[in-house]
Motif scaffolding. Structure first.
Motif, mmCIF file in Angstrom:
data_model
loop_
_atom_site.group_PDB
_atom_site.id
_atom_site.type_symbol
_atom_site.label_atom_id
_atom_site.label_comp_id
_atom_site.label_asym_id
_atom_site.label_seq_id
_atom_site.Cartn_x
_atom_site.Cartn_y
_atom_site.Cartn_z
ATOM 1 N N LEU A 151 -3.418 2.684 0.731
ATOM 2 C CA LEU A 151 -3.854 2.489 -0.649
ATOM 3 C C LEU A 151 -2.954 3.321 -1.572
ATOM 4 C CD1 LEU A 151 -7.736 2.740 -0.185
ATOM 5 C CD2 LEU A 151 -6.335 0.666 -0.255
ATOM 6 N N SER A 152 -2.618 2.752 -2.697
ATOM 7 C CA SER A 152 -1.765 3.460 -3.659
ATOM 8 C C SER A 152 -2.583 4.507 -4.407
ATOM 9 C CB SER A 152 -1.190 2.459 -4.660
ATOM 10 O OG SER A 152 -2.237 1.980 -5.496
ATOM 11 N N PRO A 153 -1.916 5.484 -5.031
ATOM 12 C CA PRO A 153 -2.655 6.463 -5.852
ATOM 13 C C PRO A 153 -3.535 5.783 -6.910
ATOM 14 C CG PRO A 153 -0.404 7.198 -5.535
ATOM 15 C CD PRO A 153 -0.471 5.813 -4.945
ATOM 16 N N GLU A 154 -3.053 4.669 -7.475
ATOM 17 C CA GLU A 154 -3.830 3.940 -8.480
ATOM 18 C C GLU A 154 -5.090 3.329 -7.849
ATOM 19 O OE1 GLU A 154 0.083 4.715 -9.564
ATOM 20 O OE2 GLU A 154 -0.488 3.381 -7.913
ATOM 21 N N GLN A 155 -4.933 2.771 -6.655
ATOM 22 C CA GLN A 155 -6.084 2.176 -5.950
ATOM 23 C C GLN A 155 -7.102 3.255 -5.583
ATOM 24 O OE1 GLN A 155 -3.646 0.237 -2.999
ATOM 25 N NE2 GLN A 155 -3.941 -1.781 -3.933
#
Length: 221
Positions: free
Chosen positions: A197-201
């Motif tokens: 998962l990305s930091p944004e997610q």
């Protein structure tokens, strides 16, 4: 909830964990904090698969045995986590295969043993800290857990296994299972360059589900 019901719950969840191979032999232990400040704890040398509700150790608020069999020798471990996690009412400690394997890998980050792989790992377990190896029952493990200052509800003891706190027994069990499952996924994918998962997610999950992550906490300070 009555103490009888809580005793039955410990036996039911213990058996479920044992029968699925999540903690072998007489390994693993479960504790519950009661309203009077005392606790229910699984006995020493007891298999989680064959617990007798009447023989579960009952301790008073000072940690003295008031009824049942002698308690697990891992009591200091449970105490340290309860003392630093005020909201915790239950703790599950297992020797689950994939989490133990993960605890021995050289690359894992002691502040977050797993990357953000699935939403449910973050929602149930948050992040998991690694505590360096101590022999079972070593009082030094208490200082190590206290050193985490209550920021983590799930802790992985190197070469030993996970210790997970929850607001209910069910929450602690589900978080421990999620940790084990995510460790298993990590090992399956190791070396395959998976997408995490990305930091944004992660930030989105934190916002929508109100997850408290140690690293987010540090950003706020």
């Amino acid at each position: 909830m009555t103490e009888t019901k809580l005793r039955d719950d410990i036996c039911r969840f213990g058996r479920s964990l044992f029968e699925r191979g999540l903690t072998p032999g007489s390994s693993g232990n479960i504790s519950l904090r009661l309203d009077d400040g005392g606790w229910l704890v699984t006995p020493t040398n007891a298999s989680l698969g064959f617990l007798d509700p009447g023989r579960i150790s009952r301790l008073d608020a000072q940690g003295r045995l008031t009824s049942g069999d002698a308690p697990t020798k891992e009591i200091p471990l449970h105490t340290a986590l309860y003392q630093t996690r005020a909201e915790a009412r239950a703790i599950v400690h297992l020797h689950s295969t994939h989490a133990v394997a993960l605890s021995m890998l050289p690359e894992i980050d002691p502040k977050a043993v797993l990357p953000p792989m699935t939403p449910y790992y973050l929602m149930r377990a948050g992040q998991t800290a690694l505590v360096s190896y101590h022999r079972p029952g070593d009082p030094a493990v208490v200082a190590a857990i206290k050193g985490l200052a209550g920021r983590y509800s799930s802790v992985l003891l190197a070469n030993h296994g996970p210790v997970v706190a929850g607001e209910t027994l069910e929450a602690a069990v589900f978080a421990t299972e999620e940790l084990e499952e995510t460790a298993r996924l990590y090992l399956l994918l190791r070396g395959l360059n998976p997408r995490y998962l990305s930091p944004e997610q992660v930030a989105d999950l934190v916002r929508v589900f109100g997850i408290s992550l140690p690293e987010q906490d540090e950003h706020h300070h």
